[in-house]
Write an enzyme that holds these catalytic residues in place. Sequence first.
Site, short mmCIF file in Angstrom:
data_model
loop_
_atom_site.label_atom_id
_atom_site.label_comp_id
_atom_site.label_asym_id
_atom_site.label_seq_id
_atom_site.Cartn_x
_atom_site.Cartn_y
_atom_site.Cartn_z
N ASP A 43 -1.90 -45.00 21.70
CA ASP A 43 -1.07 -45.98 21.01
C ASP A 43 0.13 -46.40 21.84
O ASP A 43 0.41 -45.82 22.89
CB ASP A 43 -0.61 -45.44 19.66
CG ASP A 43 -0.19 -43.96 19.72
OD1 ASP A 43 0.23 -43.51 20.81
OD2 ASP A 43 -0.29 -43.26 18.70
N ASP B 10 1.72 -35.68 7.90
CA ASP B 10 0.90 -36.30 6.86
C ASP B 10 -0.55 -36.47 7.30
O ASP B 10 -1.34 -37.16 6.63
CB ASP B 10 1.48 -37.65 6.44
CG ASP B 10 1.53 -38.66 7.57
OD1 ASP B 10 1.10 -38.32 8.71
OD2 ASP B 10 2.00 -39.79 7.34
N HIS C 214 -1.76 -37.97 9.96
CA HIS C 214 -2.17 -39.16 10.71
C HIS C 214 -2.46 -38.82 12.16
O HIS C 214 -1.80 -37.97 12.75
CB HIS C 214 -1.12 -40.27 10.60
CG HIS C 214 0.11 -40.04 11.43
ND1 HIS C 214 1.28 -39.54 10.91
CD2 HIS C 214 0.37 -40.27 12.74
CE1 HIS C 214 2.20 -39.47 11.86
NE2 HIS C 214 1.66 -39.89 12.99
N GLU D 185 -2.29 -44.04 9.78
CA GLU D 185 -1.52 -43.36 8.75
C GLU D 185 -2.31 -43.29 7.44
O GLU D 185 -3.40 -43.84 7.33
CB GLU D 185 -0.18 -44.08 8.60
CG GLU D 185 0.56 -44.09 9.93
CD GLU D 185 2.01 -44.46 9.83
OE1 GLU D 185 2.82 -43.56 10.08
OE2 GLU D 185 2.33 -45.60 9.52
#
Length: 289
Positions: A72, A141, A143, A148
């Site tokens: 990313d 979380d 991701h 996400e």
Amino acid sequence: MKLIILEHYSQASEWAAKYIRNRIIQFNPGPEKYFTLGLPTGSTPLGCYKKLIEYYKNGDLSFKYVKTFNMDEYVGLPRDHPESYHSFMWNNFFKHIDIHPENTHILDGNAVDLQAECDAFEEKIKAAGGIELFVGGIGPDGHIAFNEPGSSLVSRTRVKTLAMDTILANARFFDGELTKVPTMALTVGVGTVMDAREVMILITGAHKAFALYKAIEEGVNHMWTVSAFQQHPRTVFVCDEDATLELKVKTVKYFKGLMLVHNKLVDPLYSIKEKETEKSQSSKKPYSD
């Protein structure tokens, strides 16, 4: 699916680095056959990168015939911004090894057409023959990359708006000021990573223990994108003890019982230096029938 449990972060980092080293050496890359490696950013892989640099400097590993694809990049940050993932990779890894710059692929968050940049990235992966080993990290979380909660589990490389939790978590890298944190990013999709022939996910720290629990002990759920890798035929989760705090005792006991077998995956192989020495010695042997 394999779950590798080491006592400390440093041990988990070393195991992961040895695994990458062995996979590259076993692949035996060359001018006509490059090893393709997917890579993450963030604090979790730093220990692994340091060990890989050490292996290169010791003559145990070469990246001359390795192509990398990063997960990313932020949208709108200049490439030379200290918090861009381009800067991160060069400062923490690439400039310390013998990889050719043209063989490193990082998404351009300043491209005129962002979706075209994402589509081109997918094509570059295909042209390279796909990813042999994709290494990733996760957030608390669950991701992976910037996929996400709620992301499609068959998603491809695309433009993504960042969740507020991610922006808050990343503010520490931008002087604690939320207004400085990018709100969008380019990211590979879950499907992009799933296409790799092998996936290794690094999970360390107690703050990621619930995410590991969701990834290992519960079902596949797009609210915990890391859980998708239960369905990959060759997934290796590498974690430290702190990350296992939410797992059942019997789960931890089961996977620890497999460590004698799993540690064989990182047994020493011939290093580049040893191969060259053996080749040199064999060429000096007298001819015999």
